[in-house]
Design a protein around this motif. Structure first.
Motif, PDB file in Angstrom:
ATOM      1  N   ARG A   1      55.748  18.501  21.632  1.00 31.88           N
ATOM      2  CA  ARG A   1      56.915  18.969  21.026  1.00 31.88           C
ATOM      3  C   ARG A   1      58.157  18.325  21.233  1.00 31.88           C
ATOM      4  N   LEU A   2      59.166  17.931  20.620  1.00 33.77           N
ATOM      5  CA  LEU A   2      60.600  17.624  20.919  1.00 33.77           C
ATOM      6  C   LEU A   2      61.267  18.393  22.080  1.00 33.77           C
ATOM      7  N   PRO A   3      61.724  17.766  23.001  1.00 35.46           N
ATOM      8  CA  PRO A   3      62.276  18.236  24.288  1.00 35.46           C
ATOM      9  C   PRO A   3      63.501  19.188  23.694  1.00 35.46           C
ATOM     10  N   GLU A   4      63.477  20.292  24.328  1.00 37.84           N
ATOM     11  CA  GLU A   4      64.569  21.309  24.215  1.00 37.84           C
ATOM     12  C   GLU A   4      66.083  20.714  24.381  1.00 37.84           C
ATOM     13  N   ALA A   5      66.077  19.764  25.357  1.00 33.95           N
ATOM     14  CA  ALA A   5      67.585  19.137  25.553  1.00 33.95           C
ATOM     15  C   ALA A   5      67.845  18.291  24.429  1.00 33.95           C
ATOM     16  N   ALA A   6      66.785  17.928  23.430  1.00 29.03           N
ATOM     17  CA  ALA A   6      67.180  16.993  22.505  1.00 29.03           C
ATOM     18  C   ALA A   6      67.100  17.976  21.181  1.00 29.03           C
ATOM     19  N   GLY A   7      67.144  19.114  21.200  1.00 34.58           N
ATOM     20  CA  GLY A   7      67.330  19.992  20.024  1.00 34.58           C
ATOM     21  C   GLY A   7      66.072  20.333  19.664  1.00 34.58           C
ATOM     22  N   GLY A   8      64.953  20.130  20.468  1.00 35.49           N
ATOM     23  CA  GLY A   8      63.637  20.685  19.970  1.00 35.49           C
ATOM     24  C   GLY A   8      63.348  22.067  19.539  1.00 35.49           C
ATOM     25  N   GLY A   9      64.228  22.918  20.166  1.00 40.95           N
ATOM     26  CA  GLY A   9      64.402  24.241  19.889  1.00 40.95           C
ATOM     27  C   GLY A   9      64.962  24.786  19.085  1.00 40.95           C
ATOM     28  N   LEU A  10      65.737  23.950  18.137  1.00 36.06           N
ATOM     29  CA  LEU A  10      66.412  24.369  17.023  1.00 36.06           C
ATOM     30  C   LEU A  10      65.616  25.094  15.841  1.00 36.06           C
ATOM     31  N   ASN A  11      66.095  25.982  15.016  1.00 30.01           N
ATOM     32  CA  ASN A  11      65.255  26.358  13.781  1.00 30.01           C
ATOM     33  C   ASN A  11      65.284  25.191  12.964  1.00 30.01           C
ATOM     34  N   GLY A  12      64.192  24.955  12.265  1.00 30.17           N
ATOM     35  CA  GLY A  12      63.913  23.894  11.094  1.00 30.17           C
ATOM     36  C   GLY A  12      63.260  22.705  11.679  1.00 30.17           C
ATOM     37  N   VAL A  13      62.580  23.001  13.079  1.00 34.69           N
ATOM     38  CA  VAL A  13      62.151  21.864  13.764  1.00 34.69           C
ATOM     39  C   VAL A  13      60.578  22.234  13.698  1.00 34.69           C
ATOM     40  N   TYR A  14      59.723  21.626  13.425  1.00 31.27           N
ATOM     41  CA  TYR A  14      58.391  21.836  13.017  1.00 31.27           C
ATOM     42  C   TYR A  14      57.363  20.878  13.774  1.00 31.27           C
ATOM     43  N   THR A  15      56.298  21.270  14.421  1.00 34.40           N
ATOM     44  CA  THR A  15      55.229  20.545  14.155  1.00 34.40           C
ATOM     45  C   THR A  15      53.937  20.790  13.257  1.00 34.40           C
ATOM     46  N   MET A  16      53.261  19.844  13.321  1.00 37.20           N
ATOM     47  CA  MET A  16      51.987  20.048  11.993  1.00 37.20           C
ATOM     48  C   MET A  16      50.887  20.170  12.829  1.00 37.20           C
ATOM     49  N   ARG A  17      50.364  21.329  13.065  1.00 35.15           N
ATOM     50  CA  ARG A  17      48.642  21.355  13.671  1.00 35.15           C
ATOM     51  C   ARG A  17      48.217  22.601  13.132  1.00 35.15           C
ATOM     52  N   THR A  18      48.952  23.814  13.302  1.00 34.17           N
ATOM     53  CA  THR A  18      48.367  25.022  12.831  1.00 34.17           C
ATOM     54  C   THR A  18      48.641  25.516  11.534  1.00 34.17           C
ATOM     55  N   LEU A  19      47.815  26.394  11.129  1.00 33.24           N
ATOM     56  CA  LEU A  19      48.214  27.153  10.037  1.00 33.24           C
ATOM     57  C   LEU A  19      49.470  27.911   9.887  1.00 33.24           C
ATOM     58  N   ALA A  20      49.858  28.491  11.108  1.00 28.76           N
ATOM     59  CA  ALA A  20      50.940  29.016  11.363  1.00 28.76           C
ATOM     60  C   ALA A  20      52.180  28.039  11.204  1.00 28.76           C
ATOM     61  N   ASP A  21      51.937  26.769  11.555  1.00 26.47           N
ATOM     62  CA  ASP A  21      52.777  26.072  11.339  1.00 26.47           C
ATOM     63  C   ASP A  21      53.164  25.462   9.875  1.00 26.47           C
ATOM     64  N   ALA A  22      52.163  25.367   9.274  1.00 26.38           N
ATOM     65  CA  ALA A  22      51.990  24.970   7.857  1.00 26.38           C
ATOM     66  C   ALA A  22      52.795  26.253   7.119  1.00 26.38           C
TER      67      ALA A  22
END
Lengths: 410, 107
Positions: A113-134
């Motif tokens: 994941r993108l680091p929290e300090a770089a804004g990785g925890g913001l809403n609208g930031v996704y990863t593409m791995r799981t059905l839940a992600d999709a």
């Protein structure tokens, strides 16, 4: 009898359970997954499924009726908290203790994941791995939305293709000087750069993400390493995965770029095996880890046999595929250590293959809309044969007539 | 609901109910038919869902695209007039009674 417990209900876990049954194993089997969905296919998530061309049920590897019929007790939404290796006990997240006759770890891999300090925890930031992600991301895929994709590997490129096909405005940033820097040659990278450029994707190589900026907890812009600021509606991080080894590490199992297993999938703890993306295993003179469905299935089936005392050593036959727009990429072999690449145009317009050699030995091929080249190369690599590079580059020599030499033991 | 018969390489016959709209490969997978690997999950990227279609049925199935033909050409023991990739055949109501035989190995 205490059950065989399989931790992780993905492609490897299911293949392992099904193989145990097909080999006649009558021990109770518990297939325990942290995700809420029954075992499903991940590859379509970044392809057909995100295009809306595939229903959720078609992702499932087996209908839900399969599990009781096969005598496989499937538990979903059931993360495992700990493995007590010596006692062969699983501790579930709800505190339940499960004594097992054998344990197989098929925990897969998790996206970085993108680091929290770089804004990785913001809403609208996704990863593409799981059905839940999709499913979380699906509502963002609306024409005109501005998406930033971080990472120019295959996942990032697949996400870019889907987004562009759905009419989004796509920008992709990659820190390295070119796309696919870790996984493919410059020729293949350039081929895909041009493909995406034709579909309107704004590709910025040698450009990193400095940070994401949000308003009210929701991402709204990205600051890039060249100092520019890009307004965005959402972000997909495709910056790789790491093997899910936390349980194994906490249990004291040997971990080395994945849960270290031998050619039979045996971990450093007696009675505990592992298979799939989470493992590193012996390959030729070294040890590798693979992120691939065919590997997950084949290794899991080897391990199932080994758990029943019937194992033959696992020999990986790596292959991969990717779908982007109307392009099918098929990759045979592993290109690490190559010293040259031979380009061979295919018969159909727009089809081409790139063949990786180390000295005289063929290591791998990237085939773009060129299944004949892919299938030819796959057979050759698996049998240790290599085509003459000069003949290969000459399209007047048919694939089936290439002069061959034995460069590895068959 | 169309019923489809799969004949394994060693002659065992398994008849499965098929859901129209799903592929023949998905039908086999749902029925846990041994011998269909479908490593790529139906993306027409491998050749591990290869089947031999009963001769009386071959011409009644949807036509093959080039990608499938190319993959089949390199499958294990393809048959020029019977081989198909089962992931590329979507089952329809009129396929009731379809019979396919599995090769002795895939890939």
């Amino acid at each position: 009898m205490d059950p065989i417990a399989i931790v992780g209900a993905g492609q490897a876990g299911l293949a392992l359970a099904a193989k145990l049954r097909s080999l006649g194993c009558e021990t109770p089997i518990r297939l325990i997954g942290a995700e809420t969905a029954p075992p499903y296919q991940r590859p379509p998530l970044s392809k057909k499924y995100m295009l809306g061309d595939m229903s959720r049920e078609r992702l499932y590897l087996r209908p839900e009726s399969f599990y009781p019929e096969a005598g496989i007790a499937l538990a979903t939404g059931a993360p495992v908290a700990a493995v007590e290796a010596a006692a062969k006990v699983l501790v579930l997240a709800d505190g339940t203790r499960l004594a097992c006759s054998a344990i197989a770890l098929c925990t897969g891999a998790e996206p970085i994941r993108l680091p929290e300090a770089a804004g990785g925890g913001l809403n609208g930031v996704y990863t593409m791995r799981t059905l839940a992600d999709a499913e979380a991301m699906a509502p963002e895929f609306r024409p005109g939305q501005r998406v930033l994709i971080v990472g120019g590997g295959y996942i990032g490129l697949e996400a870019a293709a889907v987004a562009a096909a759905r009419g989004l405005q796509v920008t992709l940033v990659e820190m390295a000087p070119r796309l696919l820097a870790r996984v493919a040659c410059a020729e293949t990278a350039e081929w895909f750069r041009a493909l995406h450029a034709r579909h309107g994707v704004d590709i910025r190589t040698a450009t990193g993400l400095s940070e994401l900026v949000g308003t009210g907890g929701r991402v709204r812009a990205a600051r890039l390493s060249d100092g520019s600021e890009l307004p965005v509606d959402f972000v997909i991080a495709g910056i790789g995965v790491r093997p899910s080894t936390a349980l194994a590490e906490a249990a004291g199992l040997a971990v080395s770029n994945g849960i270290a297993v031998d050619a039979l999938g045996q971990t450093s703890a007696p009675g505990i095996h592992a298979a799939g993306d989470c493992t590193s295993f012996p390959h030729r003179s070294g040890r590798i880890r693979l992120e691939s469905v065919p590997h997950a299935i084949a290794q899991a089936e080897t391990v199932a046999a080994a758990m029943l005392g019937q194992g033959a050593p696992y020999v990986a036959r790596p292959w991969f595929w990717s779908d982007q727009y109307d392009v099918k990429l098929q990759i045979a072999g592993l290109n690490a250590g190559h010293d040259r690449v031979i380009r061979r145009p295919g018969e159909a317009p727009g089809s081409v293959s790139h063949w990786y050699f180390a000295g005289p030995a063929l290591l791998a091929v990237d085939a773009m809309n060129n299944p004949r080249a892919y299938m030819t190369a796959k057979r050759l690599i698996e049998t240790g044969r290599s085509p003459d590079p000069a003949a290969l580059a000459d399209v007047s020599v048919p694939l089936k007539a290439l002069p061959l030499t034995q460069t590895e033991p068959a | 609901m169309p019923r489809i018969t799969f004949v394994t390489a060693d002659g065992q016959e398994i008849t499965a109910d098929a859901t129209p709209g799903l592929s023949l490969m998905e039908t086999a997978r749902a029925a846990a038919i041994p011998g269909i690997l479908a490593e790529c999950g139906g993306a027409c990227s491998c050749s591990t869902c290869h089947v031999y279609v009963d001769p009386s049925w071959y011409d009644r199935l949807p036509a093959m695209k080039e990608m499938e033909a190319d993959l089949l050409d390199f499958a294990w023991e393809p048959h020029p007039d019977r081989s198909r990739l089962s992931c590329q055949i979507d089952v329809s109501e009129d396929m009731d009674g379809l019979r396919v035989t599995l090769p002795a190995q895939q890939g």
